[in-house]
Design a protein around this motif. Sequence first.
Motif, PDB file in Angstrom:
ATOM      1  N   GLU A 106       0.709  -1.294   0.109  1.00 38.75           N
ATOM      2  CA  GLU A 106       0.068  -0.037  -0.083  1.00 38.75           C
ATOM      3  C   GLU A 106       0.829   1.314   0.079  1.00 38.75           C
ATOM      4  O   GLU A 106       1.947   1.424   0.575  1.00 38.75           O
ATOM      5  N   VAL A 107       0.276   2.246  -0.605  1.00 43.56           N
ATOM      6  CA  VAL A 107       0.934   3.468  -0.717  1.00 43.56           C
ATOM      7  C   VAL A 107      -0.137   4.380  -0.481  1.00 43.56           C
ATOM      8  O   VAL A 107      -1.233   4.283  -1.059  1.00 43.56           O
ATOM      9  N   ILE A 108      -0.034   5.548   0.377  1.00 41.74           N
ATOM     10  CA  ILE A 108      -1.083   6.292   0.588  1.00 41.74           C
ATOM     11  C   ILE A 108      -0.113   7.894   0.237  1.00 41.74           C
ATOM     12  O   ILE A 108       0.805   8.271   0.958  1.00 41.74           O
ATOM     13  N   LEU A 109      -0.923   8.786  -0.488  1.00 34.06           N
ATOM     14  CA  LEU A 109      -0.585   9.931  -0.961  1.00 34.06           C
ATOM     15  C   LEU A 109      -1.647  10.862  -0.440  1.00 34.06           C
ATOM     16  O   LEU A 109      -2.636  10.368  -0.289  1.00 34.06           O
ATOM     17  N   GLY A 110      -1.258  12.166  -0.174  1.00 33.32           N
ATOM     18  CA  GLY A 110      -2.175  13.029   0.264  1.00 33.32           C
ATOM     19  C   GLY A 110      -1.918  14.506   0.128  1.00 33.32           C
ATOM     20  O   GLY A 110      -0.522  14.842  -0.476  1.00 33.32           O
ATOM     21  N   ASP A 111      -2.596  15.362   0.154  1.00 30.06           N
ATOM     22  CA  ASP A 111      -2.713  16.747   0.090  1.00 30.06           C
ATOM     23  C   ASP A 111      -3.655  17.381   1.085  1.00 30.06           C
ATOM     24  O   ASP A 111      -4.598  16.812   1.405  1.00 30.06           O
ATOM     25  N   SER A 112      -2.895  18.618   1.824  1.00 21.73           N
ATOM     26  CA  SER A 112      -3.912  19.131   2.762  1.00 21.73           C
ATOM     27  C   SER A 112      -4.027  20.702   2.557  1.00 21.73           C
ATOM     28  O   SER A 112      -2.793  21.149   2.045  1.00 21.73           O
ATOM     29  N   ASP A 113      -5.054  21.452   2.691  1.00 21.09           N
ATOM     30  CA  ASP A 113      -4.902  22.765   2.845  1.00 21.09           C
ATOM     31  C   ASP A 113      -6.082  23.202   3.909  1.00 21.09           C
ATOM     32  O   ASP A 113      -6.584  22.254   4.601  1.00 21.09           O
ATOM     33  N   LYS A 114      -6.334  24.361   4.212  1.00 22.77           N
ATOM     34  CA  LYS A 114      -7.322  25.191   5.073  1.00 22.77           C
ATOM     35  C   LYS A 114      -8.631  24.523   4.677  1.00 22.77           C
ATOM     36  O   LYS A 114      -9.445  24.567   5.747  1.00 22.77           O
ATOM     37  N   HIS A 115      -8.952  24.005   3.784  1.00 22.83           N
ATOM     38  CA  HIS A 115     -10.285  23.660   3.214  1.00 22.83           C
ATOM     39  C   HIS A 115     -10.595  22.168   3.402  1.00 22.83           C
ATOM     40  O   HIS A 115     -11.699  21.831   3.820  1.00 22.83           O
ATOM     41  N   LEU A 116      -9.533  21.389   3.139  1.00 24.27           N
ATOM     42  CA  LEU A 116      -9.777  19.817   3.019  1.00 24.27           C
ATOM     43  C   LEU A 116      -8.560  19.266   3.061  1.00 24.27           C
ATOM     44  O   LEU A 116      -7.556  19.716   2.551  1.00 24.27           O
ATOM     45  N   ASP A 117      -8.648  17.847   3.465  1.00 22.77           N
ATOM     46  CA  ASP A 117      -7.556  16.745   3.393  1.00 22.77           C
ATOM     47  C   ASP A 117      -8.061  15.982   2.439  1.00 22.77           C
ATOM     48  O   ASP A 117      -9.092  15.409   2.425  1.00 22.77           O
ATOM     49  N   VAL A 118      -7.056  15.395   1.508  1.00 31.41           N
ATOM     50  CA  VAL A 118      -7.564  14.274   0.612  1.00 31.41           C
ATOM     51  C   VAL A 118      -6.166  13.174   0.858  1.00 31.41           C
ATOM     52  O   VAL A 118      -5.166  13.543   0.854  1.00 31.41           O
ATOM     53  N   LYS A 119      -6.582  11.899   0.833  1.00 31.94           N
ATOM     54  CA  LYS A 119      -5.727  10.869   0.798  1.00 31.94           C
ATOM     55  C   LYS A 119      -6.172   9.934  -0.189  1.00 31.94           C
ATOM     56  O   LYS A 119      -7.463   9.657  -0.207  1.00 31.94           O
ATOM     57  N   VAL A 120      -5.154   9.399  -1.003  1.00 30.89           N
ATOM     58  CA  VAL A 120      -5.396   8.392  -2.268  1.00 30.89           C
ATOM     59  C   VAL A 120      -4.406   7.307  -1.728  1.00 30.89           C
ATOM     60  O   VAL A 120      -3.386   7.399  -1.448  1.00 30.89           O
ATOM     61  N   SER A 121      -5.109   6.058  -1.802  1.00 33.22           N
ATOM     62  CA  SER A 121      -4.358   4.741  -1.506  1.00 33.22           C
ATOM     63  C   SER A 121      -4.625   3.777  -2.700  1.00 33.22           C
ATOM     64  O   SER A 121      -5.380   3.736  -3.429  1.00 33.22           O
ATOM     65  N   VAL A 122      -3.311   3.328  -2.944  1.00 32.97           N
ATOM     66  CA  VAL A 122      -3.166   2.320  -3.790  1.00 32.97           C
ATOM     67  C   VAL A 122      -2.803   0.900  -2.911  1.00 32.97           C
ATOM     68  O   VAL A 122      -1.928   0.832  -2.358  1.00 32.97           O
ATOM     69  N   TYR A 123      -3.871  -0.032  -2.743  1.00 32.83           N
ATOM     70  CA  TYR A 123      -3.662  -1.166  -1.905  1.00 32.83           C
ATOM     71  C   TYR A 123      -3.685  -2.460  -2.867  1.00 32.83           C
ATOM     72  O   TYR A 123      -4.720  -2.553  -3.475  1.00 32.83           O
ATOM     73  N   ILE A 124      -2.799  -3.351  -2.624  1.00 32.14           N
ATOM     74  CA  ILE A 124      -2.691  -4.572  -3.273  1.00 32.14           C
ATOM     75  C   ILE A 124      -2.890  -5.723  -2.479  1.00 32.14           C
ATOM     76  O   ILE A 124      -2.165  -6.056  -1.330  1.00 32.14           O
ATOM     77  N   GLN A 125      -3.970  -6.480  -2.823  1.00 32.67           N
ATOM     78  CA  GLN A 125      -4.350  -7.812  -2.148  1.00 32.67           C
ATOM     79  C   GLN A 125      -3.312  -9.049  -2.780  1.00 32.67           C
ATOM     80  O   GLN A 125      -3.703  -9.260  -3.817  1.00 32.67           O
ATOM     81  N   ARG A 126      -2.579  -9.346  -2.044  1.00 27.71           N
ATOM     82  CA  ARG A 126      -1.685 -10.197  -2.631  1.00 27.71           C
ATOM     83  C   ARG A 126      -2.009 -11.684  -2.339  1.00 27.71           C
ATOM     84  O   ARG A 126      -1.842 -12.345  -1.399  1.00 27.71           O
ATOM     85  N   VAL A 140     -13.383  17.665   4.960  1.00 26.98           N
ATOM     86  CA  VAL A 140     -13.583  18.849   4.668  1.00 26.98           C
ATOM     87  C   VAL A 140     -13.324  19.493   5.841  1.00 26.98           C
ATOM     88  O   VAL A 140     -13.810  19.034   6.926  1.00 26.98           O
ATOM     89  N   HIS A 141     -12.868  20.987   5.844  1.00 18.57           N
ATOM     90  CA  HIS A 141     -12.734  21.709   7.317  1.00 18.57           C
ATOM     91  C   HIS A 141     -13.644  22.836   7.023  1.00 18.57           C
ATOM     92  O   HIS A 141     -14.014  23.310   8.176  1.00 18.57           O
ATOM     93  N   ASN A 142     -14.501  23.245   6.312  1.00 18.79           N
ATOM     94  CA  ASN A 142     -15.321  24.380   5.888  1.00 18.79           C
ATOM     95  C   ASN A 142     -15.898  24.441   5.007  1.00 18.79           C
ATOM     96  O   ASN A 142     -16.181  23.384   4.261  1.00 18.79           O
ATOM     97  N   PHE A 143     -16.934  25.250   4.761  1.00 17.68           N
ATOM     98  CA  PHE A 143     -17.872  25.422   3.497  1.00 17.68           C
ATOM     99  C   PHE A 143     -17.160  25.533   2.334  1.00 17.68           C
ATOM    100  O   PHE A 143     -17.713  24.763   1.318  1.00 17.68           O
ATOM    101  N   LEU A 144     -15.898  26.218   2.105  1.00 18.04           N
ATOM    102  CA  LEU A 144     -15.411  26.170   0.791  1.00 18.04           C
ATOM    103  C   LEU A 144     -15.169  25.020   0.672  1.00 18.04           C
ATOM    104  O   LEU A 144     -15.004  24.380  -0.748  1.00 18.04           O
ATOM    105  N   GLY A 145     -14.424  24.107   1.301  1.00 21.42           N
ATOM    106  CA  GLY A 145     -14.099  22.679   0.955  1.00 21.42           C
ATOM    107  C   GLY A 145     -15.189  21.757   0.859  1.00 21.42           C
ATOM    108  O   GLY A 145     -15.132  21.120  -0.322  1.00 21.42           O
ATOM    109  N   LYS A 146     -16.603  21.987   1.229  1.00 16.19           N
ATOM    110  CA  LYS A 146     -17.765  21.390   0.691  1.00 16.19           C
ATOM    111  C   LYS A 146     -18.216  21.816  -0.542  1.00 16.19           C
ATOM    112  O   LYS A 146     -18.756  21.090  -1.395  1.00 16.19           O
TER     113      LYS A 146
END
Length: 172
Positions: A106-126, A140-146
Amino acid sequence: MFLIKKVSIPINSEVFKSLNGSYYSDSYSFCSSKEGRVALQVWLDHATQIPAWVNFLMASRNKIVLMFGLKNIGHLGDLEANKSINDYQVGDKVGIFTLLYLSDSEVILGDSDKHLDVKVSVYIQRDKTHLVSISTVVHVHNFLGKLYMLFVEPMHKLIVPASIKRAEGSDA
């Protein structure tokens, strides 16, 4: 025939632990015929095969969100061309994202700012199926994120399957 299924986020994945309180989440799975790859290699393979129309949407997104104080994040495929997969470490930039978690399965990549946090995962079931799941979790953290998610969510549901099909479908 190559099949992509919308599924629940795998309960054995690390990203599953971040579901609590999320505003949005989804996961798409497929059986990869490209055996032997680690999760980061799957992500890198996909990032380099992003459809042109997705890059156009990202460029449009980057222009529009500047008016609302959000950052220009670039394109999903903005990778360091000469960087070896073995050189990546947690905390490194991988295109538009930061590497948050790294294992072979698995790899988890992300990005965050004051409006929202995003995580993307690639998961391999072996197992015999080489089932790969690409999951997204957004807090989401606020209205702008929504408001942002109101526009992003429907596009995301088109982008992820199209990107998987482009990167995996030719050999699947």
